[in-house]
Design a protein around this motif. Structure first.
Motif, PDB file in Angstrom:
ATOM      1  N   CYS A 151       0.829  -1.191   0.000  1.00  0.00           N
ATOM      2  CA  CYS A 151       0.000   0.000   0.000  1.00  0.00           C
ATOM      3  C   CYS A 151       0.874   1.256   0.000  1.00  0.00           C
ATOM      4  CB  CYS A 151      -0.972   0.001   1.170  1.00  0.00           C
ATOM      5  SG  CYS A 151      -1.903  -1.537   1.307  1.00  0.00           S
ATOM      6  N   CYS A 175      -4.928   1.366   0.685  1.00  0.00           N
ATOM      7  CA  CYS A 175      -4.988   0.189  -0.187  1.00  0.00           C
ATOM      8  C   CYS A 175      -6.240   0.243  -1.029  1.00  0.00           C
ATOM      9  CB  CYS A 175      -5.013  -1.091   0.652  1.00  0.00           C
ATOM     10  SG  CYS A 175      -3.641  -1.263   1.802  1.00  0.00           S
ATOM     11  N   PRO A 182      -5.323  -4.619  -8.041  1.00  0.00           N
ATOM     12  CA  PRO A 182      -4.296  -4.696  -6.992  1.00  0.00           C
ATOM     13  C   PRO A 182      -3.567  -6.030  -7.019  1.00  0.00           C
ATOM     14  CG  PRO A 182      -6.467  -5.049  -6.051  1.00  0.00           C
ATOM     15  CD  PRO A 182      -6.688  -4.651  -7.493  1.00  0.00           C
ATOM     16  N   THR A 191       2.714  -2.936  -3.365  1.00  0.00           N
ATOM     17  CA  THR A 191       3.299  -2.196  -4.483  1.00  0.00           C
ATOM     18  C   THR A 191       4.810  -2.138  -4.309  1.00  0.00           C
ATOM     19  OG1 THR A 191       3.317   0.005  -3.465  1.00  0.00           O
ATOM     20  CG2 THR A 191       1.245  -0.710  -4.510  1.00  0.00           C
ATOM     21  N   LEU A 231       0.309   1.647  -7.984  1.00  0.00           N
ATOM     22  CA  LEU A 231      -0.760   0.658  -8.038  1.00  0.00           C
ATOM     23  C   LEU A 231      -0.920   0.102  -9.454  1.00  0.00           C
ATOM     24  CD1 LEU A 231      -3.316   2.445  -5.702  1.00  0.00           C
ATOM     25  CD2 LEU A 231      -2.197   0.258  -5.247  1.00  0.00           C
TER      26      LEU A 231
END
Length: 431
Positions: A151, A175, A182, A191, A231
């Motif tokens: 995140c 997140c 994701p 990430t 992301l």
């Protein structure tokens, strides 16, 4: 393929129809659902098509700091300037062995070695005489030991000294959905970290109009677009794993091909977002090496693969498409609008792929898959809307550059759940 602009309400309506049609077709019911004419790519039926074309951004260069400030004797943190690393700075150094971080990544601590008075080139904040206080923390410093790199730390508390040796910082991690599929490890999005380079290899070209933007606004925009870039970059890994798992469960060839095309789309999305972040920061930003933490889990359990597709695709990418359309509806900057139109169009197709795959899995896997899919929807739909971090910048300018107020995005999230995800889920589970 470029989506013809339409209102966010039209986008949601068209997306709901598109998903319903895809579900019913995949479930071999032979039913066609007619869609409303909103815009080019989103109304394309059947298999995934070509993604939107790339734009271009001037590459910038800079030094340390996400939106680094001017170092020195208490200088005001600027935007994309020279991060403070001169002899007068208070220096943060990582403890041997990787540093000291809490298991839940809500706090990170680094060794503090004061070197007199001076500013610190942090995230656009004010430098100053530190004395016994901790300096601001540079979130893009790859030496800062956020334990899992999962995140994006979007609410960072002030540092506090522990035992006179450690500067500790508390944060909350963002997140939220809204920037691609994701990459989940367990239930947590992960990430890469961000880093600055002399000449970035990730910044595709786009030239947002910076002329009327205050430094605080540019700093907020740089951080927001950098978060999205990371992301989107993680989405490449998510689709790569999804493709392997498709192979492991024997998914149809056209779905496997669509997953690889989607991964290529996400590379382009990441480059576009890194380009915008770099333009606002005044420095070339790109992802650091992705810390997978060992072997990447690939499962051949159809129920597990389908449940993950629900979380990452049916919910995550559907919300991402709707959020991008909402951002586009508020944006006025031409470069930003081009990026958002591409992302909204592509994410709609990616969402459709997820729904088609889950429909296929339900037809193939029976009761075990149905239970796993229903449980994944139940858990995903109970999650609260994402909360946007407060920023000291003009709301109108942020919206014009694709970052509308958090309340606007939360309302869009709720509408997407009510108008798109929930109706599609009901069709899926009843097919």
């Amino acid at each position: 393929m470029t989506m013809t602009p339409c209102s966010s309400a039209q986008f949601r309506s068209a997306l709901a129809r598109q998903l319903t049609r895809a579900i019913l077709t995949t479930a071999t019911l032979g039913l066609a659902v007619e869609g409303a004419a909103c815009g080019g790519g989103i109304m394309q039926g059947g298999a995934s098509g070509d993604g939107g074309g790339g734009a271009s951004i001037d590459e910038s260069s800079g030094t340390r700091g996400a939106t680094g400030g001017q170092g020195g004797n208490g200088g005001q943190g600027g935007n994309g300037g020279n991060g403070g690393e001169d002899a007068g700075d208070a220096v943060l150094s990582v403890q041997g062995g990787g540093g000291h971080a809490s298991p839940d990544t809500t706090k990170v601590c680094v060794a503090w070695e004061p070197r007199g008075e001076g500013g610190y080139g942090g995230a656009g904040g004010s430098g100053g005489a530190h004395g016994g206080a901790c300096p601001p923390l540079d979130l893009t410093d790859p030496n800062i030991p956020f334990e899992t790199a999962s995140c994006w730390p979007d609410t960072l508390g002030g540092g506090f000294l522990v035992d006179g040796e450690w500067c500790c910082y508390e944060f909350t991690a963002n997140c939220s959905a809204g920037a691609g599929r994701p990459f989940l490890v367990g239930e947590r999005a992960r990430t890469a970290r961000a880093q600055r380079t002399a000449a970035g290899g990730w910044g595709a070209a786009a030239c947002p109009d910076l002329a009327e933007l205050a430094q605080a606004t540019r700093a907020a925009l740089a951080e927001a677009w950098l978060r999205d870039a990371l992301l989107e970059h993680a989405s490449v890994a998510s689709f790569s794993r999804f493709a392997l798992e498709m192979m492991a469960v024997g998914a149809p060839a056209e779905m496997l091909a669509a997953a690889h095309e989607a991964a290529r789309d996400e590379v382009r999305h990441a480059a576009l977002c890194f380009g915008l972040a770099s333009a606002y920061a005044g420095a070339a930003l790109e992802p650091a090496p992705f810390a997978f933490g060992g072997a990447v889990e690939v499962t051949a359990d159809l129920a597990e693969v389908a449940a993950r597709a629900v979380r990452e695709g049916c919910i995550g990418e559907t919300l991402a498409a709707v959020q991008a359309s909402e951002q586009l509806a508020h944006a006025t900057d031409a470069a930003v609008r081009g990026v958002l139109a591409t992302i909204a169009d592509d994410e709609a197709r990616h969402a459709e792929l997820a729904w088609r795959f889950v429909a296929w899995a339900l037809q193939t896997g029976g009761d075990a898959v149905r239970r796993a899919v229903a449980a994944a929807f139940e858990a995903g739909l109970e999650a609260p809307p994402p909360a946007a971090a407060a920023v000291a910048a003009a709301a109108g300018a942020l919206a014009a550059h694709g970052r509308p107020d958090g309340a606007v995005l939360a309302a869009s999230w709720r509408r997407a759940i009510a108008e798109v995800v929930t109706p599609a889920m009901r069709v899926l589970l009843s097919a």
